[in-house]
Design a protein around this motif. Structure first.
Motif, PDB file in Angstrom:
ATOM      1  N   ILE A  17       0.945  -1.072   0.002  1.00  0.00           N
ATOM      2  CA  ILE A  17      -0.133   0.099   0.000  1.00  0.00           C
ATOM      3  C   ILE A  17       0.746   1.337   0.051  1.00  0.00           C
ATOM      4  O   ILE A  17       0.321   2.265   0.226  1.00  0.00           O
ATOM      5  CB  ILE A  17      -0.858   0.114   1.156  1.00  0.00           C
ATOM      6  CG1 ILE A  17      -0.051  -0.179   2.559  1.00  0.00           C
ATOM      7  CG2 ILE A  17      -1.977  -1.136   1.198  1.00  0.00           C
ATOM      8  CD1 ILE A  17      -0.900  -0.019   3.841  1.00  0.00           C
ATOM      9  N   GLY A  19       3.839   1.835   1.853  1.00  0.00           N
ATOM     10  CA  GLY A  19       4.582   2.435   3.113  1.00  0.00           C
ATOM     11  C   GLY A  19       6.023   3.079   2.908  1.00  0.00           C
ATOM     12  O   GLY A  19       6.461   4.019   3.370  1.00  0.00           O
ATOM     13  N   ASP A  42       3.055  -4.440  -7.577  1.00  0.00           N
ATOM     14  CA  ASP A  42       2.609  -5.326  -6.582  1.00  0.00           C
ATOM     15  C   ASP A  42       1.488  -6.607  -7.180  1.00  0.00           C
ATOM     16  O   ASP A  42       1.049  -5.920  -8.144  1.00  0.00           O
ATOM     17  CB  ASP A  42       2.013  -4.888  -5.367  1.00  0.00           C
ATOM     18  CG  ASP A  42       1.984  -5.823  -4.120  1.00  0.00           C
ATOM     19  OD1 ASP A  42       2.882  -5.587  -3.151  1.00  0.00           O
ATOM     20  OD2 ASP A  42       0.821  -6.658  -4.035  1.00  0.00           O
ATOM     21  N   ILE A  43       1.452  -7.430  -6.566  1.00  0.00           N
ATOM     22  CA  ILE A  43       0.653  -8.709  -7.246  1.00  0.00           C
ATOM     23  C   ILE A  43      -0.745  -8.428  -6.847  1.00  0.00           C
ATOM     24  O   ILE A  43      -1.450  -8.990  -7.386  1.00  0.00           O
ATOM     25  CB  ILE A  43       1.286 -10.046  -7.248  1.00  0.00           C
ATOM     26  CG1 ILE A  43       0.976 -10.854  -8.432  1.00  0.00           C
ATOM     27  CG2 ILE A  43       0.886 -10.463  -5.826  1.00  0.00           C
ATOM     28  CD1 ILE A  43       1.791 -12.406  -8.251  1.00  0.00           C
ATOM     29  N   ASP A  62       2.877  -8.517 -11.126  1.00  0.00           N
ATOM     30  CA  ASP A  62       3.943  -9.693 -10.646  1.00  0.00           C
ATOM     31  C   ASP A  62       5.298  -9.311 -11.272  1.00  0.00           C
ATOM     32  O   ASP A  62       5.720  -9.294 -12.578  1.00  0.00           O
ATOM     33  CB  ASP A  62       3.523 -10.866 -11.558  1.00  0.00           C
ATOM     34  CG  ASP A  62       4.369 -12.127 -10.999  1.00  0.00           C
ATOM     35  OD1 ASP A  62       5.520 -11.953 -10.302  1.00  0.00           O
ATOM     36  OD2 ASP A  62       4.053 -13.336 -11.361  1.00  0.00           O
ATOM     37  N   ILE A  63       6.407  -9.193 -10.352  1.00  0.00           N
ATOM     38  CA  ILE A  63       7.522  -8.757 -10.676  1.00  0.00           C
ATOM     39  C   ILE A  63       8.375  -9.816 -11.605  1.00  0.00           C
ATOM     40  O   ILE A  63       9.224  -9.463 -12.264  1.00  0.00           O
ATOM     41  CB  ILE A  63       8.402  -8.314  -9.306  1.00  0.00           C
ATOM     42  CG1 ILE A  63       9.693  -7.536  -9.565  1.00  0.00           C
ATOM     43  CG2 ILE A  63       8.592  -9.754  -8.480  1.00  0.00           C
ATOM     44  CD1 ILE A  63       9.611  -6.179 -10.272  1.00  0.00           C
ATOM     45  N   GLY A  80      10.198  -4.162   0.157  1.00  0.00           N
ATOM     46  CA  GLY A  80       9.841  -4.740   1.308  1.00  0.00           C
ATOM     47  C   GLY A  80       9.216  -6.421   0.896  1.00  0.00           C
ATOM     48  O   GLY A  80       8.113  -6.502   0.879  1.00  0.00           O
ATOM     49  N   SER A 291       2.198  -4.015   6.075  1.00  0.00           N
ATOM     50  CA  SER A 291       2.913  -2.826   5.511  1.00  0.00           C
ATOM     51  C   SER A 291       4.088  -2.666   6.464  1.00  0.00           C
ATOM     52  O   SER A 291       4.392  -3.564   7.591  1.00  0.00           O
ATOM     53  CB  SER A 291       2.061  -1.719   5.632  1.00  0.00           C
ATOM     54  OG  SER A 291       2.712  -0.495   5.058  1.00  0.00           O
TER      55      SER A 291
HETATM   56  C1  LIG Z   1       5.643  -7.695   3.106  1.00  0.00           C
HETATM   57  S1  LIG Z   1       4.377  -6.972   1.853  1.00  0.00           S
HETATM   58  C2  LIG Z   1       5.175  -5.395   1.565  1.00  0.00           C
HETATM   59  C3  LIG Z   1       4.328  -4.207   1.993  1.00  0.00           C
HETATM   60  C4  LIG Z   1       4.755  -2.875   1.654  1.00  0.00           C
HETATM   61  N1  LIG Z   1       6.120  -2.748   2.283  1.00  0.00           N
HETATM   62  C5  LIG Z   1       3.953  -1.946   2.277  1.00  0.00           C
HETATM   63  O1  LIG Z   1       4.034  -0.666   2.829  1.00  0.00           O
HETATM   64  O2  LIG Z   1       2.681  -2.228   2.208  1.00  0.00           O
HETATM   65  C6  LIG Z   1       5.091  -7.901   0.512  1.00  0.00           C
HETATM   66  C7  LIG Z   1       4.110  -7.696  -0.891  1.00  0.00           C
HETATM   67  O3  LIG Z   1       4.582  -8.334  -1.756  1.00  0.00           O
HETATM   68  C8  LIG Z   1       3.751  -8.591  -2.742  1.00  0.00           C
HETATM   69  N2  LIG Z   1       4.155  -9.727  -3.634  1.00  0.00           N
HETATM   70  C9  LIG Z   1       4.006 -10.978  -3.337  1.00  0.00           C
HETATM   71  N3  LIG Z   1       4.449 -11.557  -4.785  1.00  0.00           N
HETATM   72  C10 LIG Z   1       4.905 -10.646  -5.582  1.00  0.00           C
HETATM   73  C11 LIG Z   1       5.065 -10.847  -6.759  1.00  0.00           C
HETATM   74  N4  LIG Z   1       5.422 -12.108  -7.540  1.00  0.00           N
HETATM   75  N5  LIG Z   1       5.142  -9.654  -7.735  1.00  0.00           N
HETATM   76  C12 LIG Z   1       4.938  -8.462  -7.178  1.00  0.00           C
HETATM   77  N6  LIG Z   1       4.387  -8.275  -5.707  1.00  0.00           N
HETATM   78  C13 LIG Z   1       4.424  -9.664  -5.190  1.00  0.00           C
HETATM   79  C14 LIG Z   1       2.661  -8.855  -1.934  1.00  0.00           C
HETATM   80  O4  LIG Z   1       1.076  -8.733  -2.693  1.00  0.00           O
HETATM   81  C15 LIG Z   1       2.702  -7.849  -0.602  1.00  0.00           C
HETATM   82  O5  LIG Z   1       1.935  -6.639  -0.861  1.00  0.00           O
END
Ligand SMILES: C[S@@+](CC[C@H](N)C(=O)[O-])C[C@H]1O[C@@H](n2cnc3c(N)ncnc32)[C@H](O)[C@@H]1O
Length: 328
Positions: A17, A19, A42-43, A62-63, A80, A291
């Protein structure tokens, strides 16, 4: 409007979101620097909704599907990243070996785009995972890519937030600068500044749960947040235990009576009240739990920012002055 002011381009990976974005924008607004987000990803579609609602841009998906050569040039990379990688990084070695993990996607972008610096964040458990081997591989991979790397476990409680949330922060930079992690800023904000005055009935626990809680615990604090641990024991503090995305519904209760509202959860993570929360309490709870503590990351970024904004010569000069006068 931005004429003459230094612009710093950054990418916001696993942005959730936003952060990191809030923290960086706040840090930059206190310096003479303009932050320019050149890519976010972000996915999760609900996270993308929140991000778009607040920053006017919908993150890419998806990265693993984004070619590193399509990532715009940038000065600093934020990520993150999810804990998933370290359950599988285990015995791997080097960049080729970490292929297939989400950490690999960070590494391949660093290798291709060579930003000046990066800041990564993960759960504290990363430090001890596989007897420290996983973190060792992550750090070595980053060093092999040409970065000086440091890490530290920081606690949101030490950075003004009434939430005990420990996270490992990894900072890397290419130039020979002198980055040091910020010192704790105390005290944390009182819960009275976090809690809302009027809270809807839907946030209250059932009579049964409330009675059970009060039978087993008496708090020494008011207000307090009551925490139920894995064995069902209750304790309470003038701060919250870590918000968790997948925790049971009543695991944290204000004064043993009610759940936190979405706004309270976002405040516990240091999000300012201008941040708009999507109208889906379940998703908002998950988003806050996933987050980062904005104030804690902001303190890290404030220490890194001067270097990223300077040329190499200026950064080295600043480093030498800091060493000479012992002010790092
Ligand atoms: C620990 S959270 C990070 C939150 C972020 N720092 C924030 O402030 O909200 C990890 C994030 O990675 C995303 N994620 C997981 N797999 C992913 C992918 N293959 N590609 C992109 N984003 C991905 C998840 O949807 C999640 O929002």
């Amino acid at each position: 409007m931005y004429e003459g002011r230094e612009r710093i381009r950054y990418i916001d990976l696993f942005c959730g979101i936003g952060g990191f974005r809030v923290a960086f924008e706040e840090a930059c607004s206190e310096s003479d620097v303009v932050p320019v987000c050149v890519m976010s990803s972000d996915i999760d579609e609900f996270c993308k909704d929140s991000y778009e609602l607040n920053f006017g841009e919908r993150p890419k998906g998806d990265i693993t599907k984004i070619d590193e050569m399509d990532v715009p040039d940038h000065d600093i990379l934020f990520a993150g990243f999810p804990c998933q990688p370290f359950s599988i990084i285990g015995n791997m070695q080097g960049l080729n070996d970490i292929r297939g993990t989400l950490f690999f996607d960070i590494a391949r972008i660093l290798e291709a785009k060579k930003p000046k610096a990066f800041v990564l964040e993960n759960v504290k458990q990363l430090v001890g995972h596989d007897k420290g081997n996983t973190l060792k591989i992550i750090l070595q991979t980053l060093k092999d890519l040409g970065y000086t790397v440091q890490y530290k476990v920081l606690n949101a409680l030490d950075f003004g937030l009434p939430q005990k949330r420990e996270r490992v922060v990894i900072v890397g930079h290419r130039d020979p600068i002198l980055f040091t992690f910020p010192s704790p800023i105390k005290p944390f904000r009182p819960l009275t500044e976090i809690l809302e005055q009027e809270v809807g009935e839907k946030h209250f626990a059932s009579d049964y749960i409330r009675e059970k809680r009060k039978e087993s615990h008496k708090s020494a604090f008011n207000p307090s947040i009551w925490h139920e641990n894995k064995s069902g024991n209750i304790c309470s503090y003038p701060y919250s235990c870590a918000l968790r995305a997948g925790a049971s519904y009543n695991y944290l209760l204000v004064n043993g009576e009610r759940r936190l509202t979405p706004r309270e959860m976002f405040r516990l993570q240091g999000f300012p009240d201008w941040y708009q929360i999507i109208e889906n309490d379940g998703q908002a709870r998950k988003q806050a739990g996933n987050s980062i503590p904005v104030s804690m990351i902001k303190a890290v970024l404030q220490k890194l920012l001067p270097y990223v904004a300077l040329s190499l010569d200026e950064a080295v000069l600043l480093r030498d002055v800091e060493i000479q006068y012992n002010i790092a």
